[in-house]
Design a protein around this motif. Structure first.
Motif, PDB file in Angstrom:
ATOM      1  N   LYS A   1       0.817  -1.213   0.000  1.00 43.98           N
ATOM      2  CA  LYS A   1       0.000   0.000   0.000  1.00 43.98           C
ATOM      3  C   LYS A   1       0.855   1.270   0.000  1.00 43.98           C
ATOM      4  CE  LYS A   1      -3.851  -2.125   2.456  1.00 43.98           C
ATOM      5  NZ  LYS A   1      -4.673  -2.057   3.667  1.00 43.98           N
ATOM      6  N   SER A   2       2.157   1.131   0.055  1.00 44.53           N
ATOM      7  CA  SER A   2       3.047   2.287   0.069  1.00 44.53           C
ATOM      8  C   SER A   2       3.252   2.838  -1.335  1.00 44.53           C
ATOM      9  CB  SER A   2       4.399   1.904   0.656  1.00 44.53           C
ATOM     10  OG  SER A   2       4.246   1.539   2.001  1.00 44.53           O
ATOM     11  N   ILE A   3       3.474   4.141  -1.419  1.00 43.21           N
ATOM     12  CA  ILE A   3       3.779   4.799  -2.688  1.00 43.21           C
ATOM     13  C   ILE A   3       5.169   5.394  -2.540  1.00 43.21           C
ATOM     14  CG2 ILE A   3       3.146   6.619  -4.301  1.00 43.21           C
ATOM     15  CD1 ILE A   3       0.281   6.332  -3.312  1.00 43.21           C
ATOM     16  N   SER A   4       6.111   4.912  -3.332  1.00 46.71           N
ATOM     17  CA  SER A   4       7.483   5.398  -3.219  1.00 46.71           C
ATOM     18  C   SER A   4       7.631   6.728  -3.949  1.00 46.71           C
ATOM     19  CB  SER A   4       8.451   4.373  -3.798  1.00 46.71           C
ATOM     20  OG  SER A   4       8.153   4.158  -5.164  1.00 46.71           O
ATOM     21  N   ALA A   5       8.683   7.447  -3.594  1.00 41.86           N
ATOM     22  CA  ALA A   5       8.958   8.728  -4.236  1.00 41.86           C
ATOM     23  C   ALA A   5       9.431   8.480  -5.660  1.00 41.86           C
ATOM     24  CB  ALA A   5      10.013   9.489  -3.452  1.00 41.86           C
ATOM     25  N   SER A   6       8.941   9.254  -6.571  1.00 42.62           N
ATOM     26  CA  SER A   6       9.351   9.103  -7.973  1.00 42.62           C
ATOM     27  C   SER A   6      10.454  10.110  -8.287  1.00 42.62           C
ATOM     28  CB  SER A   6       8.165   9.327  -8.891  1.00 42.62           C
ATOM     29  OG  SER A   6       7.664  10.629  -8.727  1.00 42.62           O
ATOM     30  N   PRO A   7      11.288   9.794  -9.263  1.00 43.06           N
ATOM     31  CA  PRO A   7      12.349  10.745  -9.624  1.00 43.06           C
ATOM     32  C   PRO A   7      11.753  11.985 -10.299  1.00 43.06           C
ATOM     33  CG  PRO A   7      12.323   8.912 -11.152  1.00 43.06           C
ATOM     34  CD  PRO A   7      11.339   8.583 -10.070  1.00 43.06           C
ATOM     35  N   SER A   8      12.491  13.075 -10.237  1.00 45.36           N
ATOM     36  CA  SER A   8      12.035  14.274 -10.929  1.00 45.36           C
ATOM     37  C   SER A   8      12.146  14.051 -12.433  1.00 45.36           C
ATOM     38  CB  SER A   8      12.883  15.478 -10.518  1.00 45.36           C
ATOM     39  OG  SER A   8      14.193  15.327 -11.037  1.00 45.36           O
ATOM     40  N   PHE A   9      11.560  14.929 -13.204  1.00 48.49           N
ATOM     41  CA  PHE A   9      11.599  14.787 -14.657  1.00 48.49           C
ATOM     42  C   PHE A   9      13.042  14.853 -15.164  1.00 48.49           C
ATOM     43  CE2 PHE A   9      11.275  16.456 -19.022  1.00 48.49           C
ATOM     44  CZ  PHE A   9      10.560  15.412 -19.577  1.00 48.49           C
ATOM     45  N   GLU A  10      13.830  15.740 -14.586  1.00 53.13           N
ATOM     46  CA  GLU A  10      15.236  15.862 -14.992  1.00 53.13           C
ATOM     47  C   GLU A  10      16.003  14.570 -14.691  1.00 53.13           C
ATOM     48  OE1 GLU A  10      16.971  19.290 -13.204  1.00 53.13           O
ATOM     49  OE2 GLU A  10      15.455  20.633 -14.029  1.00 53.13           O
ATOM     50  N   GLU A  11      15.775  14.009 -13.498  1.00 51.60           N
ATOM     51  CA  GLU A  11      16.442  12.750 -13.152  1.00 51.60           C
ATOM     52  C   GLU A  11      16.007  11.636 -14.093  1.00 51.60           C
ATOM     53  OE1 GLU A  11      15.154  12.345  -9.153  1.00 51.60           O
ATOM     54  OE2 GLU A  11      16.783  13.533  -8.324  1.00 51.60           O
ATOM     55  N   TYR A  12      14.737  11.608 -14.430  1.00 53.19           N
ATOM     56  CA  TYR A  12      14.215  10.593 -15.345  1.00 53.19           C
ATOM     57  C   TYR A  12      14.872  10.721 -16.719  1.00 53.19           C
ATOM     58  CZ  TYR A  12      10.970   8.445 -18.638  1.00 53.19           C
ATOM     59  OH  TYR A  12      10.433   7.721 -19.654  1.00 53.19           O
ATOM     60  N   MET A  13      14.998  11.942 -17.221  1.00 53.04           N
ATOM     61  CA  MET A  13      15.607  12.150 -18.543  1.00 53.04           C
ATOM     62  C   MET A  13      17.088  11.768 -18.528  1.00 53.04           C
ATOM     63  SD  MET A  13      13.205  12.882 -20.523  1.00 53.04           S
ATOM     64  CE  MET A  13      14.064  13.349 -21.996  1.00 53.04           C
ATOM     65  N   LYS A  14      17.799  12.090 -17.443  1.00 48.33           N
ATOM     66  CA  LYS A  14      19.197  11.687 -17.333  1.00 48.33           C
ATOM     67  C   LYS A  14      19.329  10.163 -17.313  1.00 48.33           C
ATOM     68  CE  LYS A  14      20.763  15.782 -14.902  1.00 48.33           C
ATOM     69  NZ  LYS A  14      21.230  16.329 -13.606  1.00 48.33           N
ATOM     70  N   GLN A  15      18.430   9.503 -16.605  1.00 48.32           N
ATOM     71  CA  GLN A  15      18.452   8.034 -16.559  1.00 48.32           C
ATOM     72  C   GLN A  15      18.180   7.442 -17.916  1.00 48.32           C
ATOM     73  OE1 GLN A  15      15.453   6.406 -13.982  1.00 48.32           O
ATOM     74  NE2 GLN A  15      16.194   4.312 -14.210  1.00 48.32           N
ATOM     75  N   ARG A  16      17.251   8.016 -18.671  1.00 47.70           N
ATOM     76  CA  ARG A  16      16.957   7.527 -20.032  1.00 47.70           C
ATOM     77  C   ARG A  16      18.151   7.702 -20.948  1.00 47.70           C
ATOM     78  NH1 ARG A  16      11.383   8.755 -22.964  1.00 47.70           N
ATOM     79  NH2 ARG A  16      12.679   7.927 -24.613  1.00 47.70           N
ATOM     80  N   GLU A  17      18.803   8.845 -20.843  1.00 47.54           N
ATOM     81  CA  GLU A  17      19.980   9.097 -21.692  1.00 47.54           C
ATOM     82  C   GLU A  17      21.101   8.122 -21.337  1.00 47.54           C
ATOM     83  OE1 GLU A  17      21.041  13.195 -21.336  1.00 47.54           O
ATOM     84  OE2 GLU A  17      19.201  13.875 -22.299  1.00 47.54           O
ATOM     85  N   ALA A  18      21.257   7.830 -20.052  1.00 50.00           N
ATOM     86  CA  ALA A  18      22.306   6.909 -19.626  1.00 50.00           C
ATOM     87  C   ALA A  18      22.034   5.484 -20.111  1.00 50.00           C
ATOM     88  CB  ALA A  18      22.436   6.925 -18.107  1.00 50.00           C
ATOM     89  N   GLU A  19      20.760   5.116 -20.215  1.00 49.21           N
ATOM     90  CA  GLU A  19      20.390   3.787 -20.699  1.00 49.21           C
ATOM     91  C   GLU A  19      20.464   3.689 -22.215  1.00 49.21           C
ATOM     92  OE1 GLU A  19      16.497   3.117 -19.155  1.00 49.21           O
ATOM     93  OE2 GLU A  19      17.192   2.736 -17.122  1.00 49.21           O
ATOM     94  N   GLY A  20      20.535   4.822 -22.884  1.00 46.81           N
ATOM     95  CA  GLY A  20      20.630   4.829 -24.335  1.00 46.81           C
ATOM     96  C   GLY A  20      19.290   4.749 -25.044  1.00 46.81           C
ATOM     97  N   ASN A  21      18.210   5.078 -24.388  1.00 47.87           N
ATOM     98  CA  ASN A  21      16.873   5.046 -25.016  1.00 47.87           C
ATOM     99  C   ASN A  21      16.504   6.401 -25.561  1.00 47.87           C
ATOM    100  OD1 ASN A  21      16.525   2.376 -24.439  1.00 47.87           O
ATOM    101  ND2 ASN A  21      15.504   2.777 -22.503  1.00 47.87           N
TER     102      ASN A  21
END
Length: 78
Positions: free
Chosen positions: A58-78
């Motif tokens: 039932k817990s909701i974890s904190a989500s990354p910010s949009f900037e963090e999400y975009m950096k993660q996508r770039e690092a994964e190569g997507n």
């Protein structure tokens, strides 16, 4: 005479099955200011606030910010 009236009533009733559905009414939309708990006991996931519960399902974890999400996508190569 009675059978003609019955036939006419049946035709009118049958034709209503092909009528278009009523339009969506925007007046039925309800906006809530408090977080809602759904029928399954889960918190509404549209609320960006984190929620920690004794039951981890039932817990909701904190989500990354949009900037963090975009950096993660770039690092994964997507």
């Amino acid at each position: 005479m009675y059978s003609k009236a019955l036939l006419l009533a049946a035709m009118v009733a049958g034709s209503s099955a092909f009528a278009p559905a009523p339009a969506f009414s925007r007046a039925s939309v309800v906006l809530a200011s408090e977080p809602k708990i759904g029928a399954g006991g889960m918190a509404d996931t549209r609320d960006p606030e984190t929620k920690v519960d004794e039951d981890p399902r039932k817990s909701i974890s904190a989500s990354p910010s949009f900037e963090e999400y975009m950096k993660q996508r770039e690092a994964e190569g997507n």
